[in-house]
Motif scaffolding. Structure first.
Motif, PDB file in Angstrom:
ATOM      1  N   LYS A  15      10.944   8.276   6.501  1.00 47.33           N
ATOM      2  CA  LYS A  15       9.588   8.808   6.609  1.00 47.33           C
ATOM      3  C   LYS A  15       9.619  10.275   7.027  1.00 47.33           C
ATOM      4  N   GLY A  33      -1.442  11.443   3.679  1.00 47.44           N
ATOM      5  CA  GLY A  33      -1.186  10.065   3.293  1.00 47.44           C
ATOM      6  C   GLY A  33       0.186   9.579   3.734  1.00 47.44           C
ATOM      7  N   ILE A  47       0.702   4.938  -2.066  1.00 42.33           N
ATOM      8  CA  ILE A  47       0.664   6.251  -1.420  1.00 42.33           C
ATOM      9  C   ILE A  47       1.743   7.153  -2.018  1.00 42.33           C
ATOM     10  N   LEU A  70       0.828  -1.204   0.000  1.00 42.73           N
ATOM     11  CA  LEU A  70       0.000   0.000   0.000  1.00 42.73           C
ATOM     12  C   LEU A  70       0.865   1.258   0.000  1.00 42.73           C
ATOM     13  N   ALA A  71       1.977   1.226   0.715  1.00 42.17           N
ATOM     14  CA  ALA A  71       2.839   2.410   0.798  1.00 42.17           C
ATOM     15  C   ALA A  71       3.340   2.844  -0.573  1.00 42.17           C
ATOM     16  N   THR A  78       0.229   9.075   7.593  1.00 42.67           N
ATOM     17  CA  THR A  78      -0.598   7.985   8.128  1.00 42.67           C
ATOM     18  C   THR A  78      -0.307   6.616   7.530  1.00 42.67           C
ATOM     19  N   ARG A  79       0.276   6.556   6.337  1.00 36.70           N
ATOM     20  CA  ARG A  79       0.387   5.266   5.655  1.00 36.70           C
ATOM     21  C   ARG A  79       1.807   4.790   5.360  1.00 36.70           C
ATOM     22  N   ILE A  80       2.767   5.687   5.291  1.00 33.91           N
ATOM     23  CA  ILE A  80       4.143   5.246   5.036  1.00 33.91           C
ATOM     24  C   ILE A  80       4.726   4.702   6.341  1.00 33.91           C
TER      25      ILE A  80
END
Length: 437
Positions: A105, A210, A44, A40-41, A213-215
């Motif tokens: 990140k 994004g 993103i 998913l990352a 919250t997602r990486i």
């Protein structure tokens, strides 16, 4: 997507780096087979690239109103595209080195924030000089994000899926060309060019959410990265050839694309209302090209590079010859989008293959190479326009660049097939010298 077979896959030319961000057999990122879904990352990162790409390319549809508002010529307004590209060229390796020992990140968060602030500065710019400076600052942040983001994406997938991972990121550019760039042209026509900058600033804020919250948090290496080892890749002639091929392939297309809006209206005779639609068509071609190139580049990397660059050359020549035909120009805009973005995943993956010992600088070098082209292309286009050769001459100049890139790619393939050059996991493999292309 089926996994490429061993006999068709390009041999890895350097041992994989000793970096904890590189997937191992025990890491979640390494366990999926190449045919499974991307993490998913990675998607993103692709969505974040949408905002970056919209800002980078939207000026192609905004040059006339910017030139009028800032009281400069269209070629000088075109230098704003080169300014962004110059910032990318300088910023990619510089920020890659500067952030080498920082959490990835955190670096991505900082860079997308600076990029968004650069868009706001552009929207508020009272004169050309400040707008120019805002483009350079935005480009520096964009370059750093690309370099670090590409290294993160590559680290989270198996070696045989590198082109697919890069295709996802490049897909963000494709969507930017389909939606973002035409939307920028539409906003520029109806609400003023500054509204396009505000829109990209808003998209950057969404991208920031994004990333936050997602990486995933990627731990720092236990052994600090060594700058000397990373810089050693620049002694490799295949790395230098990859830089040249990428710069020429990108520069040739964007030599013409940067001046597509005035070509459509002044040469093809289309109403300015057509500009956003034709830019969208280029973007649709980019989506198609990315999808095809991303699927086949891992198995036929040189084949994609050579056929894609050859197609771009042919389409640019056709554009120069038939620029006065509205129908031909519209169709060729689509085909240029296909050929340029069909080639891009292979160009990205090739750099990571030849510079595998320095994953962060590999991403930075690819970014810099693309933007060397995005700098030189618009500059060359503006030069031939200023010389009185007309907007259609940008396609001839672009074709000359891509033709040179095609020849350089052929040289790289010849060296790649040399028994003394090919290695697999650091061990020479002469019997694989004639690797498939």
């Amino acid at each position: 997507m089926p996994s490429p077979s061993a006999e068709h896959a390009e041999p890895t030319e350097h041992p994989e780096p000793a970096d904890p961000t590189t997937p191992t057999a025990a890491s979640p990122a390494a366990s999926p087979a190449p045919g499974t879904r991307m993490p998913l990352a990675v998607y993103i990162l692709g969505l974040s690239v949408f905002a970056l790409g919209t800002s980078e390319f939207m000026l192609s549809g905004l040059l006339p109103p910017i030139a009028e508002d800032m009281n400069v010529s269209i070629p000088r307004a075109g230098l704003l595209i080169s300014a962004f590209a110059i910032g990318m060229v300088v910023g990619a390796p510089l920020l890659a080195v500067a952030t080498l020992r920082l959490p990835r990140k955190t670096t991505l968060i900082a860079l997308i924030t600076v990029f968004g602030l650069g868009q706001i500065a552009g929207a508020l710019a009272p004169n050309y000089a400040i707008l120019f400076a805002s483009r350079v600052i935005s480009a520096l942040a964009c370059a750093g994000f690309w370099a670090v983001g590409a290294a993160v994406a590559i680290a989270m997938v198996p070696v045989g899926s590198r082109a697919r991972a890069m295709a996802v990121m490049i897909g963000g550019l494709s969507i930017a060309n389909v939606l973002g760039v035409p939307a920028g042209a539409f906003l520029g026509e109806h609400l003023g060019w500054r509204s396009a900058f505000w829109a990209v600033g808003a998209a950057s804020a969404i991208a920031l959410v994004g990333v936050v919250t997602r990486i995933p948090h990627i731990p720092l290496p236990e052994t600090k990265p060594r700058l000397k080892r990373e810089l050693a890749i620049y002694r490799d002639r295949q790395v230098l050839l990859s830089v040249a091929v990428t710069a020429l392939a990108a520069g040739g297309v964007f030599c013409a694309f940067s001046y597509l809006a005035p070509l459509l209206t002044d040469v093809s005779g289309l109403d300015k209302g057509w500009v956003s639609g034709v830019l969208a068509l280029f973007g649709i071609g980019a989506v198609v090209g990315t999808a095809i190139g991303g699927r086949v580049a891992d198995a036929h990397l040189f084949g994609v590079m050579l056929t894609g660059i050859a197609a771009s050359t042919a389409f640019l020549v056709a554009l120069a010859l038939f620029a006065t035909s509205p129908a031909a120009t519209v169709v060729l805009a689509f085909l240029l989008g296909v050929s340029a973005f069909y080639t891009a995943p292979a160009l990205n993956a090739r750099m990571f293959n030849v510079a595998g010992a320095a994953p962060t600088l590999a991403g930075a070098t690819t970014t810099a190479a693309f933007n060397l082209g995005n700098t030189g292309g618009p500059w060359l286009g503006g030069t031939v326009i200023d010389a009185g050769l007309g907007f259609a001459s940008t396609a001839w100049a672009g074709a000359a660049m891509t033709a040179l890139g095609l020849g350089t790619a052929a040289v790289a393939l010849k060296l790649h097939r040399s028994p003394s050059r090919v290695v697999t996991s650091g061990v020479p493999q002469p019997e694989k010298a004639a690797a498939r292309c």
